[in-house]
Scaffold this motif. Sequence first.
Motif, mmCIF file in Angstrom:
data_model
loop_
_atom_site.group_PDB
_atom_site.id
_atom_site.type_symbol
_atom_site.label_atom_id
_atom_site.label_comp_id
_atom_site.label_asym_id
_atom_site.label_seq_id
_atom_site.Cartn_x
_atom_site.Cartn_y
_atom_site.Cartn_z
ATOM 1 N N MET A 5 0.823 -1.211 0.000
ATOM 2 C CA MET A 5 0.000 0.000 0.000
ATOM 3 C C MET A 5 0.859 1.263 0.000
ATOM 4 S SD MET A 5 -3.112 -0.580 -0.357
ATOM 5 C CE MET A 5 -3.673 1.070 -0.056
ATOM 6 N N LEU A 6 0.500 2.163 -0.896
ATOM 7 C CA LEU A 6 1.145 3.474 -0.976
ATOM 8 C C LEU A 6 0.148 4.536 -0.558
ATOM 9 C CD1 LEU A 6 2.723 3.345 -4.552
ATOM 10 C CD2 LEU A 6 3.953 3.199 -2.411
ATOM 11 N N SER A 7 0.654 5.644 -0.073
ATOM 12 C CA SER A 7 -0.210 6.806 0.123
ATOM 13 C C SER A 7 -0.403 7.455 -1.242
ATOM 14 C CB SER A 7 0.449 7.792 1.087
ATOM 15 O OG SER A 7 1.618 8.341 0.497
ATOM 16 N N CYS A 8 -1.406 8.296 -1.363
ATOM 17 C CA CYS A 8 -1.619 9.012 -2.623
ATOM 18 C C CYS A 8 -0.429 9.918 -2.931
ATOM 19 C CB CYS A 8 -2.910 9.821 -2.574
ATOM 20 S SG CYS A 8 -4.392 8.793 -2.594
ATOM 21 N N LYS A 9 0.171 10.484 -1.896
ATOM 22 C CA LYS A 9 1.341 11.342 -2.094
ATOM 23 C C LYS A 9 2.487 10.554 -2.715
ATOM 24 C CE LYS A 9 4.595 14.358 0.235
ATOM 25 N NZ LYS A 9 5.063 14.955 1.458
ATOM 26 N N LYS A 10 2.772 9.381 -2.162
ATOM 27 C CA LYS A 10 3.856 8.547 -2.690
ATOM 28 C C LYS A 10 3.509 8.046 -4.090
ATOM 29 C CE LYS A 10 7.744 6.331 -2.570
ATOM 30 N NZ LYS A 10 8.992 7.048 -2.781
ATOM 31 N N ALA A 11 2.243 7.708 -4.328
ATOM 32 C CA ALA A 11 1.818 7.250 -5.654
ATOM 33 C C ALA A 11 2.027 8.357 -6.684
ATOM 34 C CB ALA A 11 0.362 6.807 -5.621
ATOM 35 N N SER A 12 1.667 9.595 -6.338
ATOM 36 C CA SER A 12 1.846 10.701 -7.286
ATOM 37 C C SER A 12 3.334 10.953 -7.548
ATOM 38 C CB SER A 12 1.150 11.971 -6.800
ATOM 39 O OG SER A 12 1.732 12.454 -5.620
ATOM 40 N N GLU A 13 4.169 10.766 -6.536
ATOM 41 C CA GLU A 13 5.613 10.907 -6.731
ATOM 42 C C GLU A 13 6.127 9.855 -7.712
ATOM 43 O OE1 GLU A 13 7.385 10.677 -2.844
ATOM 44 O OE2 GLU A 13 6.577 12.625 -2.241
ATOM 45 N N LEU A 14 5.644 8.623 -7.568
ATOM 46 C CA LEU A 14 6.065 7.559 -8.481
ATOM 47 C C LEU A 14 5.534 7.790 -9.892
ATOM 48 C CD1 LEU A 14 5.768 4.312 -6.303
ATOM 49 C CD2 LEU A 14 7.837 5.514 -7.026
ATOM 50 N N ILE A 15 4.330 8.327 -9.996
ATOM 51 C CA ILE A 15 3.770 8.648 -11.318
ATOM 52 C C ILE A 15 4.658 9.682 -12.003
ATOM 53 C CG2 ILE A 15 1.853 9.783 -12.499
ATOM 54 C CD1 ILE A 15 0.007 8.404 -10.347
ATOM 55 N N ASP A 16 5.026 10.727 -11.285
ATOM 56 C CA ASP A 16 5.898 11.757 -11.845
ATOM 57 C C ASP A 16 7.278 11.192 -12.169
ATOM 58 O OD1 ASP A 16 3.855 13.604 -11.626
ATOM 59 O OD2 ASP A 16 4.563 14.385 -9.700
ATOM 60 N N LYS A 17 7.794 10.354 -11.299
ATOM 61 C CA LYS A 17 9.102 9.740 -11.501
ATOM 62 C C LYS A 17 9.095 8.853 -12.744
ATOM 63 C CE LYS A 17 12.300 6.549 -9.188
ATOM 64 N NZ LYS A 17 12.494 5.713 -7.983
ATOM 65 N N SER A 18 7.987 8.145 -12.968
ATOM 66 C CA SER A 18 7.913 7.214 -14.097
ATOM 67 C C SER A 18 7.931 7.928 -15.442
ATOM 68 C CB SER A 18 6.671 6.330 -13.983
ATOM 69 O OG SER A 18 5.493 7.074 -14.216
ATOM 70 N N ASP A 19 7.600 9.223 -15.458
ATOM 71 C CA ASP A 19 7.679 9.994 -16.700
ATOM 72 C C ASP A 19 9.121 10.224 -17.127
ATOM 73 O OD1 ASP A 19 4.942 10.213 -16.905
ATOM 74 O OD2 ASP A 19 4.850 12.205 -16.005
ATOM 75 N N GLU A 20 10.035 10.202 -16.175
ATOM 76 C CA GLU A 20 11.430 10.529 -16.460
ATOM 77 C C GLU A 20 12.368 9.320 -16.460
ATOM 78 O OE1 GLU A 20 12.325 13.532 -17.452
ATOM 79 O OE2 GLU A 20 10.258 14.180 -17.222
ATOM 80 N N ILE A 21 12.152 8.410 -15.522
ATOM 81 C CA ILE A 21 13.042 7.249 -15.425
ATOM 82 C C ILE A 21 12.224 5.977 -15.231
ATOM 83 C CG2 ILE A 21 14.987 8.576 -14.493
ATOM 84 C CD1 ILE A 21 14.307 7.442 -11.750
ATOM 85 N N LYS A 22 12.871 4.856 -15.453
ATOM 86 C CA LYS A 22 12.213 3.564 -15.316
ATOM 87 C C LYS A 22 12.075 3.209 -13.832
ATOM 88 C CE LYS A 22 12.394 -1.051 -17.172
ATOM 89 N NZ LYS A 22 13.058 -1.927 -18.138
ATOM 90 N N LEU A 23 10.877 2.795 -13.447
ATOM 91 C CA LEU A 23 10.627 2.391 -12.067
ATOM 92 C C LEU A 23 11.154 0.981 -11.831
ATOM 93 C CD1 LEU A 23 6.933 3.584 -11.537
ATOM 94 C CD2 LEU A 23 9.034 4.784 -10.936
ATOM 95 N N THR A 24 11.477 0.693 -10.582
ATOM 96 C CA THR A 24 11.869 -0.673 -10.236
ATOM 97 C C THR A 24 10.629 -1.565 -10.301
ATOM 98 O OG1 THR A 24 11.434 -0.428 -7.864
ATOM 99 C CG2 THR A 24 13.652 0.203 -8.655
ATOM 100 N N LEU A 25 10.846 -2.856 -10.307
ATOM 101 C CA LEU A 25 9.732 -3.795 -10.360
ATOM 102 C C LEU A 25 8.804 -3.604 -9.157
ATOM 103 C CD1 LEU A 25 8.341 -6.174 -11.722
ATOM 104 C CD2 LEU A 25 9.857 -7.696 -10.468
ATOM 105 N N MET A 26 9.369 -3.405 -7.976
ATOM 106 C CA MET A 26 8.560 -3.218 -6.774
ATOM 107 C C MET A 26 7.768 -1.906 -6.847
ATOM 108 S SD MET A 26 7.347 -4.414 -4.105
ATOM 109 C CE MET A 26 8.202 -5.635 -3.162
ATOM 110 N N GLU A 27 8.394 -0.850 -7.348
ATOM 111 C CA GLU A 27 7.686 0.427 -7.492
ATOM 112 C C GLU A 27 6.518 0.283 -8.467
ATOM 113 O OE1 GLU A 27 11.138 3.800 -6.698
ATOM 114 O OE2 GLU A 27 11.039 2.833 -8.667
#
Length: 88
Positions: A6-28
Motif C-alpha cells: 500500500m502506498l499513500s496518494c502522495k507517494k503514488a503521485s511521486e512515483l507517477i511523476d518519476k515514471s515519466d522521467e526514469i524507469k521504475l523498479t519492479l517493486m515500485e
Amino acid sequence: MMNKLMLSCKKASELIDKSDEIKLTLMEKLRLSFHVAMCEGCKSYRKQSLFIYKVLNRKSKINPENITHLENNPLKTQIITKIESLSK
C-alpha cells in the motif's frame, strides 16, 4: 505484506511523476499499479500526467526549420524562441 504494497496518494503521485522521467523498479511498478487499481484520484492523475508528458515531449521534438510557411515573419522568431525554451 499488505502494508508493504500500500502506498499513500502522495507517494503514488511521486512515483507517477518519476515514471515519466526514469524507469521504475519492479517493486515500485507493482506498488503503483496496486494503488492505482484501487484509487480513482490517482488513476486520473496518472492519465493526466501521461497526457501532459506526451504533449510536452512532442513539442520539444518540433524542428523550427520545418516551419517554412512563416518565412520572413516576426512570429516565426517568437515561435522558435518558445520551442527552444521548452527543450531546455
